[in-house]
Motif scaffolding. Structure first.
Motif, mmCIF file in Angstrom:
data_model
loop_
_atom_site.group_PDB
_atom_site.id
_atom_site.type_symbol
_atom_site.label_atom_id
_atom_site.label_comp_id
_atom_site.label_asym_id
_atom_site.label_seq_id
_atom_site.Cartn_x
_atom_site.Cartn_y
_atom_site.Cartn_z
ATOM 1 N N GLY A 269 1.207 -1.184 -0.380
ATOM 2 C CA GLY A 269 0.137 0.232 -0.405
ATOM 3 C C GLY A 269 0.656 1.483 -0.095
ATOM 4 N N LEU A 270 2.427 0.859 0.383
ATOM 5 C CA LEU A 270 2.959 2.633 0.717
ATOM 6 C C LEU A 270 3.527 2.830 -0.609
ATOM 7 C CD1 LEU A 270 3.900 2.241 4.677
ATOM 8 C CD2 LEU A 270 1.651 3.610 3.700
ATOM 9 N N ALA A 271 3.800 0.975 -0.410
ATOM 10 C CA ALA A 271 5.274 1.218 -2.506
ATOM 11 C C ALA A 271 3.944 1.962 -3.254
ATOM 12 C CB ALA A 271 5.352 -0.053 -2.126
ATOM 13 N N LEU A 272 2.757 1.339 -3.378
ATOM 14 C CA LEU A 272 2.258 2.143 -4.794
ATOM 15 C C LEU A 272 1.654 3.584 -4.278
ATOM 16 C CD1 LEU A 272 -0.044 -1.233 -4.936
ATOM 17 C CD2 LEU A 272 1.772 -0.876 -6.671
ATOM 18 N N GLY A 273 1.421 3.362 -3.243
ATOM 19 C CA GLY A 273 0.203 5.357 -3.095
ATOM 20 C C GLY A 273 1.470 6.596 -2.667
ATOM 21 N N LEU A 274 2.791 6.038 -2.070
ATOM 22 C CA LEU A 274 3.630 7.925 -1.506
ATOM 23 C C LEU A 274 3.496 7.627 -3.005
ATOM 24 C CD1 LEU A 274 4.564 6.699 1.947
ATOM 25 C CD2 LEU A 274 2.723 7.841 1.289
ATOM 26 N N PRO A 275 5.157 6.945 -3.353
ATOM 27 C CA PRO A 275 5.773 8.011 -4.273
ATOM 28 C C PRO A 275 5.166 8.204 -5.817
ATOM 29 C CG PRO A 275 6.476 4.970 -4.048
ATOM 30 C CD PRO A 275 5.175 5.394 -3.188
ATOM 31 N N PRO A 276 3.744 8.118 -6.222
ATOM 32 C CA PRO A 276 2.996 8.661 -6.827
ATOM 33 C C PRO A 276 2.599 9.742 -6.240
ATOM 34 C CG PRO A 276 2.706 6.634 -6.972
ATOM 35 C CD PRO A 276 3.276 6.549 -6.029
ATOM 36 N N LEU A 277 2.099 9.315 -5.086
ATOM 37 C CA LEU A 277 1.834 11.593 -4.630
ATOM 38 C C LEU A 277 2.644 11.663 -4.424
ATOM 39 C CD1 LEU A 277 -0.766 9.004 -1.913
ATOM 40 C CD2 LEU A 277 -1.325 11.088 -3.439
ATOM 41 N N VAL A 278 3.955 11.796 -4.051
ATOM 42 C CA VAL A 278 5.473 12.530 -3.894
ATOM 43 C C VAL A 278 5.442 13.487 -5.168
ATOM 44 C CG1 VAL A 278 7.654 12.530 -3.261
ATOM 45 C CG2 VAL A 278 6.784 11.325 -1.516
ATOM 46 N N LEU A 279 5.404 12.426 -6.098
ATOM 47 C CA LEU A 279 5.669 13.373 -7.330
ATOM 48 C C LEU A 279 4.745 14.424 -7.928
ATOM 49 C CD1 LEU A 279 7.125 9.872 -9.483
ATOM 50 C CD2 LEU A 279 8.438 11.814 -8.602
#
Length: 423
Positions: A269-279
């Motif tokens: 969940g964190l791997a799929l969600g956090l990087p796109p949200l940071v970008l």
């Protein structure tokens, strides 16, 4: 990982703790709407500071809290609603009648909250969506997830198109009709998330005034907003509640899964969600908070990433419960969750008294980063008072009122013997 006593009367500590974390976390979002003109809720360039620590506060909020806490709160509402329906049927009170009576009472409380206390009410929307999700109660977890994907997809497409039309404002080559439509869409989005000086000045004047003036404004200018919110946010909210129902039926939120499964969901969940949200946050900043992009990011682009992050947060909380670490803190968070209704409305009372003109009058005077002080203070109050109250009483004050009005009779309040069936 549950404190089961019997199939009909068990108290799921996992549900309580996750709900407690959600009702505390949602204040991180709402605090800006309590303290500043509404465009600042999502756009630091509109108000509240968009440089330095204030920009960092916005970015952290966008990546870690915005959409995630509301998603978590909505999913927990769906799970808890299904639990209440099942227990009502098991006790021969009638699933449908008990459910719709509860939702009607919740709708009434939500409208009163909106008109007479705070415009950011979510209870009326939850009540209307709660009436809808009843028809899905017998669906399998797979079917519930399928319906949720469809509804979220429709919401994303709709708001994505609105944002795209608004982004076309001023583009050459458009027909007069298309140009007018694009300009109107852009103007509407500016009122929501843009640095609209007229709207900001108006809200500053309104919310720095007295109680009578604020209520008169809501009753006169925002009368039907508790109901029209269903058209704006209904698709996504119903979808999130359906996911919560699936999480309950599958045993996720009741703590029945192996710990390894929760770890996998947390990691993925964190791997799929956090990087796109940071970008996405970075892109918003580099475009100087472009209105169509910002709006699309909040209501469409971020949605597929907010959900896995919210599920990951739930998984991490359940892992914490199972670890046995900090049991005193766990019990206090669980108590705050059992009193989520009371704590949610108490937060509105405290924060409007702090920021509005009829209270301390701090509306528009506190920068974004500094708002963490009242947030943490309110968290401390929730944790401090919820458990002592529940040590003496069966329910929180407003939970008791909701239960009594829904059942048409005063329910026992002070503890004196056996625990009642919790709902």
């Amino acid at each position: 990982m549950t404190d089961a006593t019997s199939p009909a009367g068990q108290r799921f500590v996992t549900l309580d703790v996750v709900r407690g974390a959600a009702v505390m976390g949602i204040l991180v979002l709402n605090i800006v709407a309590f303290a500043m003109p509404f465009p600042a809720y999502s756009n630091p360039a509109a108000y509240g500071g968009d440089t330095g620590i204030n920009l960092a506060a916005w970015a952290a909020n966008f990546v870690l809290f915005d959409g995630k806490m509301r998603t978590l709160f909505s999913m927990l509402f769906g799970a808890s609603t299904l639990l209440v329906i099942e227990r009502a049927r098991a006790s021969d009170r009638g699933g449908a009648s008990a459910h719709y009576t509860r939702m009607i009472v919740l709708l009434a409380v939500g409208c009163l909250h909106f008109w007479f206390l705070w415009f950011g009410d979510i209870l009326a929307l939850y009540a209307m969506c709660g009436m809808i999700i009843y028809v899905f109660r017998k669906q399998s977890p797979r079917a519930l997830i399928g319906w949720a994907v469809v509804l979220i997809g429709l919401s994303v497409i709709f708001y994505g198109l609105v944002s795209w039309v608004a982004s076309m404002a001023g583009s050459p080559g458009l027909s007069p009709e298309a140009a007018a439509g694009a300009i109107e869409a852009r103007r509407a989005l500016e009122l929501e998330v843009g640095a609209n000086s007229g709207k900001i000045a108006s809200e500053l004047a309104i919310y720095r005034s007295g109680y009578a003036e604020i209520v008169d404004y809501r009753l006169g200018k925002m009368t039907w907003m508790p109901f029209t919110s269903l058209f704006g946010y209904g698709l996504e909210t119903v979808a999130l509640m359906l996911i919560g129902m699936a999480m309950y039926k599958s045993g996720f939120v009741t703590g029945d899964w192996p710990r390894a499964s929760y770890r996998r969901w947390a990691i993925w969940g964190l791997a799929l969600g956090l990087p796109p949200l940071v970008l996405l946050a970075s892109r918003i900043v580099t475009t100087d908070f472009d209105t169509p992009l910002l709006f699309a990011s909040l209501v469409a682009i971020s949605a597929p990433f907010d959900i896995p992050v919210a599920i990951a947060i739930a998984a991490l909380l359940i892992l914490w419960i199972g670890s046995g670490a900090a049991p005193a803190l766990r019990d206090r968070v669980a108590a705050a969750g059992r009193m989520a209704f009371t704590n949610y409305l108490a937060t509105s009372l405290v924060m409007t008294s702090l920021f509005y003109g009829y209270g301390l009058g701090l509306f528009g005077l506190v920068e974004r980063a500094a708002l963490w002080l009242p947030v943490i203070s309110m968290w401390a109050l929730m944790l401090a008072w919820s458990k002592p109250w529940l040590d003496r009483f069966h329910y929180g004050p407003l939970e008791w009122l909701w239960r009594s009005l829904s059942r048409g009779s005063l329910q026992p309040m002070r503890k004196a013997g056996r625990e009642p069936v919790p709902v």
